[in-house]
Design an enzyme around this catalytic site. Structure first.
Site, PDB file in Angstrom:
ATOM      1  N   HIS A 124       1.572   3.414  -0.281  1.00 50.65           N
ATOM      2  CA  HIS A 124       2.162   2.078  -0.265  1.00 50.65           C
ATOM      3  C   HIS A 124       2.785   1.792  -1.622  1.00 50.65           C
ATOM      4  O   HIS A 124       2.240   2.176  -2.659  1.00 50.65           O
ATOM      5  CB  HIS A 124       1.079   1.027   0.039  1.00 50.65           C
ATOM      6  CG  HIS A 124       1.500  -0.377  -0.256  1.00 50.65           C
ATOM      7  ND1 HIS A 124       1.096  -1.047  -1.394  1.00 50.65           N
ATOM      8  CD2 HIS A 124       2.307  -1.236   0.420  1.00 50.65           C
ATOM      9  CE1 HIS A 124       1.619  -2.258  -1.402  1.00 50.65           C
ATOM     10  NE2 HIS A 124       2.359  -2.406  -0.306  1.00 50.65           N
ATOM     11  N   SER A 125       3.950   1.153  -1.627  1.00 50.30           N
ATOM     12  CA  SER A 125       4.611   0.732  -2.849  1.00 50.30           C
ATOM     13  C   SER A 125       4.932   1.952  -3.724  1.00 50.30           C
ATOM     14  O   SER A 125       5.514   2.919  -3.232  1.00 50.30           O
ATOM     15  CB  SER A 125       3.729  -0.297  -3.584  1.00 50.30           C
ATOM     16  OG  SER A 125       4.425  -0.913  -4.639  1.00 50.30           O
ATOM     17  N   LEU A 126       4.568   1.916  -4.985  1.00 51.67           N
ATOM     18  CA  LEU A 126       4.769   3.086  -5.847  1.00 51.67           C
ATOM     19  C   LEU A 126       4.148   4.331  -5.231  1.00 51.67           C
ATOM     20  O   LEU A 126       4.722   5.425  -5.308  1.00 51.67           O
ATOM     21  CB  LEU A 126       4.161   2.809  -7.227  1.00 51.67           C
ATOM     22  CG  LEU A 126       4.035   3.993  -8.193  1.00 51.67           C
ATOM     23  CD1 LEU A 126       5.396   4.560  -8.552  1.00 51.67           C
ATOM     24  CD2 LEU A 126       3.270   3.566  -9.454  1.00 51.67           C
TER      25      LEU A 126
END
Length: 303
Positions: A144-146
Site C-alpha cells: 500500500h502507498s509507498l
C-alpha cells in the site's frame, strides 16, 4: 495483507486472513530497525508466497508515525518527485541534481535512486532471499502507498506479479532505474480510488497536505494495469488524503459488494481495467546530461 504490513500479529489493527495463510516471516521489525519492513505470507504447502511491503508511516491524517518515518519520507521524495523534492527555494532537497530554471541532471537522478541504502535496493535483496527460501513457489509482491510502488519496482525488475493499493505513480522512477517499460509490465496491477489525491498525482502545491508533511509526490503515471474506483462520482467522496489509508479502501470500497462500478449503463462489481498510456510526468521540467556537458566545456555549477 497489505494492511498487515503496517502492524504485527495480535495488534488490534491486524486483519485475520484465515488459516489458508501462514504469517511465515516478518522482515524489518527488529527493535532497532527503522526502514524497509513488512511480512511474508505463504500457503501451508508453500505453493504461493506473498511479500507484503509497508508504506509510509507519518504523523498526518492517515498515518501514525513510527521509527521508519524518516527513511519513508526520504524514499518518497526520491522516487516520486520531479527533481530531488525541489518544490521551491525553501525546500531542502534529497539529492544534488537540480541545475536551476527547472532543469535536472538525469545521470545524477539515476545514481541517487540506485543507492544501496535505499528501499528499492533493499527490496531487491529481500526478493533474492525469498526466492532462495522458496525456490519452487509462485511469488507475488503487494503493498500500500509507498509499499505498493516499491512492490511494483521490485516486481518489474524480476517479472513477478504485483498488486499495489493506493500507490503513488512509479513509472518515472522505473524509467530512471532503467527497468522494463510497457507493454511488458502488465503483470503489475494498481488499485486506487479517485478520492485519494496521492495516486491521482494531485497532492501537490505548497499548501497541499503532502507538502505540509514535507513530501513531494508529483508523479501521476503508473506502470501496468489500473483498476480505478471512481469514488468521487459514485460515492460523493472529496479529494482528500483521508481516503488514502488502506483501511479506507478495504472498509469503504472492497468490503461492500453492493456497489456498482460500471460505466455507460453496464453494471460491474469491479471497475474495468485500464492503462495510463497517454500520461506524462513532470512536463514542466527539462532532464538532461548537464554535468557531462559542463565537463566538456560548458559552464560548471561552481562558476
Amino acid at each position: 495483507m497489505a494492511n498487515n504490513a503496517y502492524t504485527e500479529p495480535g495488534e488490534k489493527d491486524w486483519y485475520d486472513i484465515g488459516s489458508q495463510w501462514n504469517n511465515s516471516y516478518p522482515f524489518g521489525w527488529e527493535p532497532d530497525a527503522d526502514g524497509f519492513r513488512g511480512h511474508i505470507f505463504a500457503t501451508p504447502d508453500n505453493s504461493t508466497v506473498i511479500i507484503s511491503v509497508k508504506g509510509t508511516s507519518l504523523m498526518w491524517p492517515v498515518g501514525g508515525g513510527g521509527p521508519t518515518q524518516r527513511k519513508d519520507k526520504l524514499n518518497d521524495n526520491l522516487l516520486f518527485s520531479c527533481c530531488c523534492a525541489r518544490v521551491g527555494p525553501t525546500w531542502s532537497t534529497v539529492c544534488d541534481c537540480y541545475e536551476g530554471n527547472y532543469k535536472c541532471d538525469q545521470g545524477c537522478l539515476e545514481k541517487s535512486l540506485a543507492e544501496e541504502s535505499l528501499f528499492y535496493s533493499i527490496g531487491i535483496n529481500l526478493y533474492n532471499n525469498v526466492t532462495y527460501m522458496y525456490p519452487n513457489s509462485n511469488i507475488w509482491l503487494i503493498g500500500h502507498s509507498l509499499g505498493g510502488a516499491l512492490a511494483s519496482l521490485v516486481g518489474v525488475t524480476f517479472g513477478a506479479p504485483v498488486v499495489a493499493f493506493e500507490a503513488p505513480a512509479e513509472r518515472l522512477a522505473a524509467t530512471r532505474l532503467h527497468l522494463p517499460s510497457p507493454p511488458s509490465t502488465h503483470h503489475v496491477t494498481h488499485v486506487y480510488n479517485t478520492g485519494d489525491p496521492i495516486p491521482m498525482g494531485t497532492c501537490t502545491g505548497v499548501s497541499s497536505t503532502c507538502a505540509l508533511a514535507g513530501i513531494a509526490l508529483e508523479t501521476h503515471c503508473h506502470l501496468g494495469q489500473v483498476i480505478r474506483y471512481d469514488t468521487v462520482s459514485k460515492l460523493g467522496w472529496s479529494a482528500n488524503v483521508v481516503h488514502h489509508g488502506i483501511q479506507a479502501l478495504i472498509d469503504g470500497i472492497l468490503a461492500k459488494d453492493d456497489l456498482d462500478w460500471g460505466e455507460d449503463g453496464k453494471k460491474r462489481g469491479v471497475p474495468a481495467i485500464t492503462t495510463e498510456d497517454d500520461c506524462v510526468d513532470c512536463f514542466n521540467w527539462e532532464f538532461g546530461d548537464y554535468r557531462n556537458a559542463s565537463a566538456a566545456g560548458c559552464r560548471s555549477r561552481s562558476g
